[in-house]
Design an enzyme around this catalytic site. Structure first.
Site, PDB file in Angstrom:
ATOM      1  N   TYR A 156       0.771  -1.494  -0.394  1.00  0.00           N
ATOM      2  CA  TYR A 156       0.379  -0.161  -0.132  1.00  0.00           C
ATOM      3  C   TYR A 156       0.783   1.552  -0.127  1.00  0.00           C
ATOM      4  CZ  TYR A 156      -3.742   3.134   1.864  1.00  0.00           C
ATOM      5  OH  TYR A 156      -4.945   3.876   1.723  1.00  0.00           O
ATOM      6  N   ALA A 158       4.085   0.977  -1.366  1.00  0.00           N
ATOM      7  CA  ALA A 158       4.530   2.003  -2.066  1.00  0.00           C
ATOM      8  C   ALA A 158       3.379   1.986  -2.916  1.00  0.00           C
ATOM      9  CB  ALA A 158       5.171   0.121  -2.971  1.00  0.00           C
TER      10      ALA A 158
HETATM   11  P1  NAD Z   1     -13.508   2.097   0.402  1.00  0.00           P
HETATM   12  O1  NAD Z   1     -13.174   0.664   0.368  1.00  0.00           O
HETATM   13  O2  NAD Z   1     -14.161   3.227   2.030  1.00  0.00           O
HETATM   14  O3  NAD Z   1     -13.799   2.781  -0.643  1.00  0.00           O
HETATM   15  C1  NAD Z   1     -13.230   2.299  -1.633  1.00  0.00           C
HETATM   16  C2  NAD Z   1     -14.187   2.907  -2.876  1.00  0.00           C
HETATM   17  O4  NAD Z   1     -13.247   2.347  -3.961  1.00  0.00           O
HETATM   18  C3  NAD Z   1     -15.083   1.055  -2.689  1.00  0.00           C
HETATM   19  O5  NAD Z   1     -16.382   1.921  -3.247  1.00  0.00           O
HETATM   20  C4  NAD Z   1     -14.458   0.160  -3.904  1.00  0.00           C
HETATM   21  O6  NAD Z   1     -15.387  -0.408  -4.179  1.00  0.00           O
HETATM   22  C5  NAD Z   1     -13.707   0.970  -4.945  1.00  0.00           C
HETATM   23  N1  NAD Z   1     -13.162   0.181  -5.110  1.00  0.00           N
HETATM   24  C6  NAD Z   1     -12.546  -1.249  -5.026  1.00  0.00           C
HETATM   25  N2  NAD Z   1     -11.833  -1.628  -6.233  1.00  0.00           N
HETATM   26  C7  NAD Z   1     -11.885  -0.850  -6.587  1.00  0.00           C
HETATM   27  C8  NAD Z   1     -11.724  -0.666  -8.430  1.00  0.00           C
HETATM   28  N3  NAD Z   1     -10.454  -1.696  -9.260  1.00  0.00           N
HETATM   29  N4  NAD Z   1     -12.219   0.253  -9.786  1.00  0.00           N
HETATM   30  C9  NAD Z   1     -13.008   0.712  -9.308  1.00  0.00           C
HETATM   31  N5  NAD Z   1     -13.092   1.025  -8.076  1.00  0.00           N
HETATM   32  C10 NAD Z   1     -13.121  -0.020  -6.831  1.00  0.00           C
HETATM   33  O7  NAD Z   1     -12.177   3.241   0.680  1.00  0.00           O
HETATM   34  P2  NAD Z   1     -11.435   4.771   1.237  1.00  0.00           P
HETATM   35  O8  NAD Z   1     -11.505   4.948   2.638  1.00  0.00           O
HETATM   36  O9  NAD Z   1     -13.236   5.456   1.055  1.00  0.00           O
HETATM   37  O10 NAD Z   1     -10.404   5.115  -0.096  1.00  0.00           O
HETATM   38  C11 NAD Z   1     -10.782   5.888  -0.635  1.00  0.00           C
HETATM   39  C12 NAD Z   1      -9.352   6.398  -1.029  1.00  0.00           C
HETATM   40  O11 NAD Z   1      -9.287   7.268  -0.210  1.00  0.00           O
HETATM   41  C13 NAD Z   1      -8.348   5.471  -1.326  1.00  0.00           C
HETATM   42  O12 NAD Z   1      -7.425   5.762  -2.037  1.00  0.00           O
HETATM   43  C14 NAD Z   1      -7.338   5.220   0.156  1.00  0.00           C
HETATM   44  O13 NAD Z   1      -6.729   4.740   0.073  1.00  0.00           O
HETATM   45  C15 NAD Z   1      -6.772   6.528   0.162  1.00  0.00           C
HETATM   46  N6  NAD Z   1      -7.085   6.660   1.912  1.00  0.00           N
HETATM   47  C16 NAD Z   1      -7.778   6.208   2.485  1.00  0.00           C
HETATM   48  C17 NAD Z   1      -7.331   6.957   3.741  1.00  0.00           C
HETATM   49  C18 NAD Z   1      -8.656   6.569   5.327  1.00  0.00           C
HETATM   50  O14 NAD Z   1      -7.882   6.261   6.313  1.00  0.00           O
HETATM   51  N7  NAD Z   1      -9.771   5.181   4.823  1.00  0.00           N
HETATM   52  C19 NAD Z   1      -6.200   7.216   4.468  1.00  0.00           C
HETATM   53  C20 NAD Z   1      -5.533   7.318   3.421  1.00  0.00           C
HETATM   54  C21 NAD Z   1      -5.868   7.440   2.234  1.00  0.00           C
END
Ligand code: NAD
Length: 248
Positions: A156, A158
């Site tokens: 993740y 990376a």
């Molecule tokens: P989440 O899992 O609630 O939502 C992610 C969404 O992406 C889901 O609806 C999922 O179905 C969709 N998804 C997954 N694989 C996919 C694909 N191959 N094609 C299209 N859609 C796809 O996650 P979140 O917490 O809302 O995270 C959103 C972004 O923010 C991510 O990139 C995550 O790495 C980043 N992020 C989150 C946090 C946190 O604390 N929640 C922190 C830093 C970064």
């Protein structure tokens, strides 16, 4: 005048979580929304309805952001349906956390493909439209662990560090044509992704954050709105950490 009036955005992985919060905030600011997620399910339908209720044009598209051809297909369809693309938010992401000792090749490849290759796929697919328009804002969802690293998250971290290099390179490559590229690096945001973390570990995280709490998807959406809007017209190639001073 609303901040994003008359603009159109593509947001990946926006049927729930941070992506959905960004879609709703953009729509409140007058932005038309094309969003993607893996499946055309109840979440997608509900998000589409909530966006339409805000009085903008909105449509959800089933697509796997990690697949190159599928991305070309969906972006071509979106350009046909919406006519222009002012902002792209590369938000889709997954975790498959484990220590390096136990990490399988499949866990590595899945996270790199969904988190990093998807950013290449979508940026490449929207590039032509933005270059012809001579404007566009690309917003990539990185993470504080892409800046600082994290034990148990080599794949993740990376992928999220790779996003930062990509973001800065695109800013340099497309800047002369009016296209901006920035990354948001959220810290600990309360969503379904972080709900997987055990209660005691979550409490320990929160205690270590100077603002003493996790962030909300809406707080990330506020920064994305700034980056999509003309308020940030001279901001490009940057990584904005949204982390309650967890990473300084
Ligand atoms: P989440 O899992 O609630 O939502 C992610 C969404 O992406 C889901 O609806 C999922 O179905 C969709 N998804 C997954 N694989 C996919 C694909 N191959 N094609 C299209 N859609 C796809 O996650 P979140 O917490 O809302 O995270 C959103 C972004 O923010 C991510 O990139 C995550 O790495 C980043 N992020 C989150 C946090 C946190 O604390 N929640 C922190 C830093 C970064």
């Amino acid at each position: 005048m609303k901040l994003l009036e008359g603009k159109t955005a593509i947001i990946t992985g926006a049927s729930r979580g941070i992506g959905k919060a960004i879609a709703l905030k953009f729509a409140q600011e007058g932005c038309n929304i094309a969003f993607t997620d893996l499946f055309e399910d109840e979440n997608m339908k509900a998000t589409e309805a909530e966006l339409e209720a805000l009085g903008v044009k909105a449509k959800g598209y089933a697509s796997d952001a990690s697949k190159f051809d599928d991305t070309e297909r969906v972006v071509n369809q979106i350009v046909k349906d919406f006519g222009r693309i002012d902002a792209l938010v590369n938000n889709a992401g997954i975790t498959k956390d484990t220590l390096l000792l136990r990490m399988t090749e499949e866990q590595w490849d899945a996270v790199i493909n969904v988190n990093l290759k998807s950013v290449f796929n979508f940026t490449k697919a929207v590039q032509k439209t933005m270059l012809v328009q001579r404007s566009g804002s690309i917003i990539n969802m990185s993470s504080v662990v892409g800046v600082s690293g994290n034990a148990g998250q080599t794949n993740y971290s990376a992928s999220k560090a790779g996003i930062i290099g990509f973001t800065k390179s695109v800013a340099r490559e497309l800047g002369a044509r009016g296209v901006r590229s920035n990354a948001i690096a959220p810290g600990f945001i309360i969503t379904e992704m972080t709900a997987k973390i055990p209660e005691d570990a979550r409490k320990a995280w929160e205690a270590s954050i100077p603002l003493k709490r996790g962030g909300t998807p809406e707080e990330v959406a506020g920064v994305a709105t700034f980056l999509a809007s003309d308020l940030s017209s001279y901001v490009s190639g940057q990584v904005i950490q949204v982390c309650g001073a967890m990473n300084t």
